[in-house]
Motif scaffolding. Structure first.
Motif, mmCIF file in Angstrom:
data_model
loop_
_atom_site.group_PDB
_atom_site.id
_atom_site.type_symbol
_atom_site.label_atom_id
_atom_site.label_comp_id
_atom_site.label_asym_id
_atom_site.label_seq_id
_atom_site.Cartn_x
_atom_site.Cartn_y
_atom_site.Cartn_z
ATOM 1 N N ARG A 244 0.852 -1.187 0.000
ATOM 2 C CA ARG A 244 0.000 0.000 0.000
ATOM 3 C C ARG A 244 0.889 1.238 0.000
ATOM 4 N NH1 ARG A 244 -3.886 -1.123 5.098
ATOM 5 N NH2 ARG A 244 -1.867 -1.685 5.984
ATOM 6 N N PRO A 245 0.349 2.401 -0.368
ATOM 7 C CA PRO A 245 1.157 3.614 -0.275
ATOM 8 C C PRO A 245 1.774 3.743 1.118
ATOM 9 C CG PRO A 245 -0.842 4.092 -1.472
ATOM 10 C CD PRO A 245 -0.980 2.688 -0.952
ATOM 11 N N ARG A 247 3.932 5.070 4.570
ATOM 12 C CA ARG A 247 4.051 6.217 5.458
ATOM 13 C C ARG A 247 5.454 6.222 6.039
ATOM 14 N NH1 ARG A 247 -0.888 8.657 7.128
ATOM 15 N NH2 ARG A 247 -2.698 7.628 6.191
ATOM 16 N N ARG A 303 -2.128 15.757 -1.522
ATOM 17 C CA ARG A 303 -2.558 14.482 -0.924
ATOM 18 C C ARG A 303 -1.471 13.835 -0.067
ATOM 19 N NH1 ARG A 303 -5.277 11.365 -5.958
ATOM 20 N NH2 ARG A 303 -3.583 12.396 -7.079
ATOM 21 N N THR A 305 0.297 12.158 2.957
ATOM 22 C CA THR A 305 -0.154 11.281 4.042
ATOM 23 C C THR A 305 0.829 11.249 5.210
ATOM 24 O OG1 THR A 305 0.848 9.401 2.890
ATOM 25 C CG2 THR A 305 -1.517 9.785 2.540
ATOM 26 N N SER A 306 2.104 11.541 4.946
ATOM 27 C CA SER A 306 3.077 11.574 6.045
ATOM 28 C C SER A 306 4.317 12.333 5.627
ATOM 29 C CB SER A 306 3.466 10.143 6.479
ATOM 30 O OG SER A 306 4.199 9.476 5.477
ATOM 31 N N THR A 317 5.277 11.207 1.698
ATOM 32 C CA THR A 317 4.458 10.195 1.040
ATOM 33 C C THR A 317 3.082 10.759 0.744
ATOM 34 O OG1 THR A 317 3.616 9.282 3.134
ATOM 35 C CG2 THR A 317 5.655 8.334 2.243
ATOM 36 N N THR A 318 2.420 10.178 -0.257
ATOM 37 C CA THR A 318 1.073 10.611 -0.630
ATOM 38 C C THR A 318 0.181 9.384 -0.818
ATOM 39 O OG1 THR A 318 1.198 10.527 -3.061
ATOM 40 C CG2 THR A 318 2.223 12.429 -1.974
ATOM 41 N N SER A 319 -1.105 9.643 -0.847
ATOM 42 C CA SER A 319 -2.067 8.557 -1.047
ATOM 43 C C SER A 319 -2.089 8.070 -2.485
ATOM 44 C CB SER A 319 -3.466 9.037 -0.652
ATOM 45 O OG SER A 319 -3.847 10.167 -1.439
ATOM 46 N N ALA A 320 -1.420 8.779 -3.374
ATOM 47 C CA ALA A 320 -1.472 8.455 -4.798
ATOM 48 C C ALA A 320 -0.273 7.646 -5.284
ATOM 49 C CB ALA A 320 -1.571 9.746 -5.621
ATOM 50 N N SER A 321 0.688 7.342 -4.390
ATOM 51 C CA SER A 321 1.906 6.696 -4.865
ATOM 52 C C SER A 321 2.476 5.720 -3.839
ATOM 53 C CB SER A 321 2.966 7.753 -5.196
ATOM 54 O OG SER A 321 4.192 7.155 -5.585
ATOM 55 N N HIS A 322 3.123 4.677 -4.340
ATOM 56 C CA HIS A 322 3.843 3.738 -3.485
ATOM 57 C C HIS A 322 5.306 4.143 -3.330
ATOM 58 C CE1 HIS A 322 0.327 1.271 -4.475
ATOM 59 N NE2 HIS A 322 0.647 0.495 -3.453
#
Length: 335
Positions: A244-245, A247, A303, A305-306, A317-322
């Motif tokens: 998952r993407p 953090r 977007r 996320t951390s 990090t973002t919700s759109a990328s791993h």
């Protein structure tokens, strides 16, 4: 076989026939397979060329060299590692590419066959297995360094191994930075320059202890000293480490770590001007927060996320990328 190879290899194969036959039988029984065609090609190709080169340097070293190369070729080919080039580039056939350079460093091989062959082969496999590393650059540099130091024989083996650490680091293995910096102190500038892939003039503009300094200065460094680092990570289905993407956070020792979830494990991020890598973290890693993000300007990335930061490295990090976006900050800024 002996009629299809040079006199140096042929003589050793005849004189030690029983010993080499026993090694081949052992490989069949214990090695999980014997790739006879690939192994024969290895003997007729790089092993033969190496034996001839070593014979010109030190005839007494041909026997030990052939035995070390024979054993290594048996192991590698039984595991499906290409020792003879099949038309691929260095990234596709890294061991074949570096073994093709062995005759250039015959003086080093002759001095310590087991150590030199084992070190260069294992290092090449490690370099090739690390995403984002310049494998072709590594092969070129380690080969050039071997040729440069071959005339020093045993006295050149230690500096060559040390310079190889510098080459691996500056080809993208960021996690090798500390060992490479320690190695630089004991090497002459000409060898360091060759390991980094520079001439000595450009080397003088480099501050190795500045994590984000790179000679010549990165084109993407701005007037505030910020440098765009190499993104790292990726989806597990495409060879990356994250389901998952991910953090990111900073642990109790001030190092940046990441995970995509409980199935991914925890990864420590290593980043500098030459590359970014992820290594499995120790079990004692304890997340303590985002670190020194207040020392960095707000990120324009959407977007988010951390965030995690040290004094010189910033990860997002973002919700759109791993993948993890990385920014560095060099100590040296433009006037």
């Amino acid at each position: 076989m002996t009629s299809a190879v040079g006199s140096a290899l042929g003589t050793v194969l005849r004189d030690r026939r029983d010993r080499f036959n026993a090694l081949a039988v052992e490989a069949r029984l214990l090695g999980g397979g014997f790739a006879e065609e690939a192994f024969t090609d290895a003997l007729r190709g790089p092993v033969d060329a190496l034996a001839e080169a070593v014979d010109r340097v030190d005839h007494t070293a041909v026997g030990p060299t052939v035995e070390a190369a024979y054993r290594a070729a048996l192991t590698l080919t039984s595991r499906g590692v290409e020792v003879v080039g099949r038309g691929g580039d260095a990234a596709e056939e890294p061991v074949a590419a570096v073994w093709a350079r062995l005759p250039e460093m015959a003086g080093l091989v002759a001095a310590d066959p087991v150590r030199v062959l084992g070190s260069v082969t294992n290092a090449t496999l490690s370099v090739a297995a690390t995403p984002g590393v310049d494998v072709a650059g590594w092969v070129d540099r380690i080969g050039a360094l071997g040729a440069r130091l071959a005339g020093e024989g045993m006295a050149g083996v230690g500096p060559w191994l040390a310079a190889g650490r510098v080459a691996a680091w500056t080809c993208g293995m960021a996690h090798q930075r500390d060992t490479a910096l320690a190695a630089i102190d004991g090497l002459p500038p000409s060898v360091v320059a060759m390991a980094v892939g520079l001439d000595e003039v450009d080397l003088a503009s480099w501050t190795p202890t500045d994590r984000w300094s790179r000679p010549p200065a990165p084109a993407d460094r701005d007037d505030h000293g910020y440098v765009v680092g190499r993104p790292v990570g990726g989806f597990v289905g495409f060879g990356g480490p994250f389901t998952r993407p991910p953090r990111v956070w900073v642990d109790q020792h001030g190092a940046i770590h990441a995970t995509g979830g409980p199935d991914d494990g925890v990864w420590r991020m290593h980043a500098d001007a030459f590359g970014t890598t992820l290594l499995r973290a120790s079990h004692g890693t304890v997340p303590v927060g985002p670190g020194r993000v207040d020392h960095w300007p707000p990120t324009p990335i959407p977007r988010v996320t951390s965030l995690a930061a040290t004094d010189d490295t910033f990860a997002v990090t973002t919700s759109a990328s791993h993948r993890i976006a990385v920014t560095g900050r060099t100590d040296r800024v433009s006037a």
